[in-house]
Design a protein around this motif. Structure first.
Motif, PDB file in Angstrom:
ATOM      1  N   TYR A 220       0.861  -1.237   0.040  1.00 29.84           N
ATOM      2  CA  TYR A 220      -0.077   0.009   0.043  1.00 29.84           C
ATOM      3  C   TYR A 220       0.879   1.221   0.065  1.00 29.84           C
ATOM      4  N   LEU A 221       1.821   1.122   0.677  1.00 32.02           N
ATOM      5  CA  LEU A 221       2.857   2.318   0.767  1.00 32.02           C
ATOM      6  C   LEU A 221       3.486   2.696  -0.423  1.00 32.02           C
ATOM      7  N   ILE A 222       3.634   1.721  -1.548  1.00 28.11           N
ATOM      8  CA  ILE A 222       4.189   1.880  -2.765  1.00 28.11           C
ATOM      9  C   ILE A 222       3.298   2.698  -3.722  1.00 28.11           C
ATOM     10  N   TRP A 223       1.819   2.112  -3.403  1.00 29.83           N
ATOM     11  CA  TRP A 223       0.831   2.983  -4.177  1.00 29.83           C
ATOM     12  C   TRP A 223       0.618   4.405  -3.866  1.00 29.83           C
ATOM     13  N   ILE A 224       0.622   4.397  -2.428  1.00 31.01           N
ATOM     14  CA  ILE A 224       0.353   6.227  -1.926  1.00 31.01           C
ATOM     15  C   ILE A 224       1.581   6.856  -2.276  1.00 31.01           C
ATOM     16  N   GLY A 225       2.751   6.254  -2.414  1.00 30.78           N
ATOM     17  CA  GLY A 225       3.899   6.951  -2.938  1.00 30.78           C
ATOM     18  C   GLY A 225       3.760   7.424  -4.275  1.00 30.78           C
ATOM     19  N   VAL A 226       3.256   6.518  -5.173  1.00 28.09           N
ATOM     20  CA  VAL A 226       3.011   6.627  -6.482  1.00 28.09           C
ATOM     21  C   VAL A 226       1.984   7.965  -6.649  1.00 28.09           C
ATOM     22  N   MET A 227       0.883   7.697  -5.879  1.00 29.65           N
ATOM     23  CA  MET A 227      -0.235   8.855  -5.973  1.00 29.65           C
ATOM     24  C   MET A 227       0.316  10.106  -5.681  1.00 29.65           C
ATOM     25  N   ALA A 228       0.912  10.142  -4.439  1.00 28.98           N
ATOM     26  CA  ALA A 228       1.575  11.631  -3.987  1.00 28.98           C
ATOM     27  C   ALA A 228       2.500  12.165  -5.034  1.00 28.98           C
ATOM     28  N   LEU A 229       3.300  11.281  -5.576  1.00 24.48           N
ATOM     29  CA  LEU A 229       4.269  11.788  -6.634  1.00 24.48           C
ATOM     30  C   LEU A 229       3.758  12.291  -7.697  1.00 24.48           C
ATOM     31  N   LEU A 230       2.623  11.643  -8.225  1.00 21.89           N
ATOM     32  CA  LEU A 230       1.908  12.336  -9.479  1.00 21.89           C
ATOM     33  C   LEU A 230       1.122  13.296  -9.097  1.00 21.89           C
ATOM     34  N   VAL A 231       0.394  13.389  -8.024  1.00 19.49           N
ATOM     35  CA  VAL A 231      -0.304  14.844  -7.655  1.00 19.49           C
ATOM     36  C   VAL A 231       0.867  15.873  -7.364  1.00 19.49           C
ATOM     37  N   VAL A 232       1.722  15.701  -6.680  1.00 21.60           N
ATOM     38  CA  VAL A 232       2.626  16.709  -6.543  1.00 21.60           C
ATOM     39  C   VAL A 232       3.421  17.027  -7.594  1.00 21.60           C
ATOM     40  N   LEU A 233       3.575  16.338  -8.711  1.00 25.95           N
ATOM     41  CA  LEU A 233       4.349  16.502  -9.887  1.00 25.95           C
ATOM     42  C   LEU A 233       3.311  17.548 -10.803  1.00 25.95           C
ATOM     43  N   THR A 234       2.041  17.208 -10.734  1.00 25.52           N
ATOM     44  CA  THR A 234       1.007  17.933 -11.601  1.00 25.52           C
ATOM     45  C   THR A 234       0.660  19.212 -11.046  1.00 25.52           C
ATOM     46  N   LEU A 235       0.639  19.122  -9.789  1.00 23.58           N
ATOM     47  CA  LEU A 235       0.420  20.463  -8.904  1.00 23.58           C
ATOM     48  C   LEU A 235       1.434  21.379  -8.959  1.00 23.58           C
ATOM     49  N   PHE A 236       2.527  21.089  -9.073  1.00 23.07           N
ATOM     50  CA  PHE A 236       3.637  22.184  -8.932  1.00 23.07           C
ATOM     51  C   PHE A 236       4.359  22.357 -10.562  1.00 23.07           C
ATOM     52  N   ALA A 237       3.546  21.665 -11.413  1.00 23.91           N
ATOM     53  CA  ALA A 237       4.098  21.953 -12.776  1.00 23.91           C
ATOM     54  C   ALA A 237       4.535  23.386 -13.230  1.00 23.91           C
ATOM     55  N   PRO A 238       3.540  24.300 -12.892  1.00 22.74           N
ATOM     56  CA  PRO A 238       4.059  25.750 -13.197  1.00 22.74           C
ATOM     57  C   PRO A 238       5.262  26.014 -12.780  1.00 22.74           C
ATOM     58  N   LEU A 239       5.824  25.604 -11.719  1.00 25.86           N
ATOM     59  CA  LEU A 239       7.318  25.870 -11.072  1.00 25.86           C
ATOM     60  C   LEU A 239       8.321  25.273 -11.921  1.00 25.86           C
ATOM     61  N   LEU A 240       7.906  24.363 -12.581  1.00 26.21           N
ATOM     62  CA  LEU A 240       9.055  23.422 -13.588  1.00 26.21           C
ATOM     63  C   LEU A 240       9.266  24.369 -15.033  1.00 26.21           C
ATOM     64  N   PRO A 241      10.316  24.221 -15.610  1.00 27.16           N
ATOM     65  CA  PRO A 241      10.645  24.801 -16.721  1.00 27.16           C
ATOM     66  C   PRO A 241      10.111  24.157 -17.899  1.00 27.16           C
ATOM     67  N   LEU A 242       8.840  23.975 -17.811  1.00 33.70           N
ATOM     68  CA  LEU A 242       7.988  23.158 -18.968  1.00 33.70           C
ATOM     69  C   LEU A 242       6.976  24.250 -19.445  1.00 33.70           C
ATOM     70  N   HIS A 243       6.824  23.829 -20.735  1.00 32.39           N
ATOM     71  CA  HIS A 243       6.039  24.977 -21.638  1.00 32.39           C
ATOM     72  C   HIS A 243       5.122  24.028 -22.492  1.00 32.39           C
ATOM     73  N   PRO A 244       4.137  23.756 -22.290  1.00 34.96           N
ATOM     74  CA  PRO A 244       3.201  22.488 -23.035  1.00 34.96           C
ATOM     75  C   PRO A 244       2.757  23.264 -24.484  1.00 34.96           C
ATOM     76  N   ASN A 245       2.508  24.532 -24.586  1.00 33.76           N
ATOM     77  CA  ASN A 245       1.908  24.828 -25.768  1.00 33.76           C
ATOM     78  C   ASN A 245       2.797  25.795 -26.670  1.00 33.76           C
ATOM     79  N   VAL A 246       4.025  25.834 -26.268  1.00 37.73           N
ATOM     80  CA  VAL A 246       5.065  26.319 -27.333  1.00 37.73           C
ATOM     81  C   VAL A 246       5.480  25.593 -28.362  1.00 37.73           C
ATOM     82  N   VAL A 247       5.306  26.481 -29.502  1.00 37.73           N
ATOM     83  CA  VAL A 247       5.352  25.660 -30.937  1.00 37.73           C
ATOM     84  C   VAL A 247       6.855  25.696 -31.327  1.00 37.73           C
ATOM     85  N   ASP A 248       7.661  24.809 -31.685  1.00 42.12           N
ATOM     86  CA  ASP A 248       8.687  24.741 -32.377  1.00 42.12           C
ATOM     87  C   ASP A 248       8.977  24.109 -33.581  1.00 42.12           C
ATOM     88  N   VAL A 249       8.723  25.049 -34.669  1.00 42.16           N
ATOM     89  CA  VAL A 249       8.688  24.068 -35.897  1.00 42.16           C
ATOM     90  C   VAL A 249       9.950  23.609 -36.489  1.00 42.16           C
TER      91      VAL A 249
END
Length: 276
Positions: A14-43
């Motif tokens: 159960y701890l493994i799955w709780i860790g997976v869930m926590a990691l996914l939630v934290v990663l998506t929650l703090f996505a704006p703080l990461l140097p990631l830009h989902p809609n920037v077009v680079d032809v």
């Protein structure tokens, strides 16, 4: 909490799955703080494979696929949590009123629930999605409408039992208002069941959103969700199958994690499971 700790000690998986869930939630929650830009077009870098600069490669417009997966997770989880919140509120309201008042109110509400349960909801969801304007709000409303029935049944069954207990009977005897009894006595008693059902409800909502977005009736481009990414990856299954595998794996992990959390809460709230 003691029961949860006991179960975690007995079943460390159960701890493994709780860790997976926590990691996914934290990663998506703090996505704006990461140097990631989902809609920037680079032809200049369209349809590239994984590189040091783009770990998951790029899509047909040169957008970073890692960024789109992470931000897509924000949308998928948002749909899951908001749909769960609406369905929990609606299911708790219907189940509590039906179980507490009984009589013709219970009959009417339960027959209404039976009607909703008898509808082939996936077909109807697809039809409503086609009729309404596709988008995030529409998908949340549609999923919420068709996901409250199981919670209502669980809540009603528990309320029917709890309302016969001495403290509820005494509250009725001293003239306490029905609304106060519902809010202060019955709902707190059924809250553990609601919490246990919420985890499964989130997983089902994410699966439904992914299916609708995959069919092109959910989240629309340029906004990304895991389902819409699967839809977009269809054209590149031959040369870049990982573009379908990656969001598919994220969906699988998220659904399994929330289902495991629901199982943990269910087992923790089951006296015979704990005593065993």
């Amino acid at each position: 909490m003691q029961r949860v700790k006991h179960l975690l000690a007995q079943q460390p998986s159960y701890l493994i799955w709780i860790g997976v869930m926590a990691l996914l939630v934290v990663l998506t929650l703090f996505a704006p703080l990461l140097p990631l830009h989902p809609n920037v077009v680079d032809v200049a870098n369209m349809s590239q494979g994984p590189t040091l600069q783009h770990w998951f490669g790029t899509d047909d417009l040169g957008r970073d696929y890692l960024a789109r997966v992470v931000y897509g997770g924000r949308i998928s989880l948002m749909v899951g949590f908001l749909s769960m919140a609406v369905s929990v509120i609606l299911g708790t309201l219907v189940g509590t009123i039906a179980g507490y008042y009984g009589g013709w109110i219970d009959v009417v509400l339960m027959r209404l629930l039976d009607v909703f349960s008898a509808i082939p909801w996936l077909v109807l969801v697809v039809v409503l999605s086609a009729m309404l304007r596709p988008g995030l709000t529409t998908i949340i409303v549609i999923i919420s409408i068709f996901s409250w029935m199981s919670i209502a049944r669980l809540v009603r069954a528990e309320v029917v039992t709890v309302k016969e207990r001495d403290f509820v009977v005494y509250a009725q005897f001293v003239g306490e208002k029905s609304l106060s009894i519902l809010w202060h006595h019955l709902i707190p008693m059924v809250a553990p069941i609601i919490v246990a059902a919420a985890g499964t409800n989130i997983a089902n909502a994410i699966m439904t959103e992914s299916a609708l977005s995959f069919l092109g009736m959910g989240v629309q481009d340029p906004t990304a969700s895991w389902g819409s990414l699967l839809n977009a990856a269809q054209s590149r299954l031959q040369d870049a199958p990982y573009m379908a595998i990656i969001p598919g794996v994220f969906i699988m992990l998220t659904v399994l994690a929330f289902n495991k959390l629901g199982n943990l809460l269910r087992d923790a709230l089951s006296p015979e499971e704990y005593d065993g």
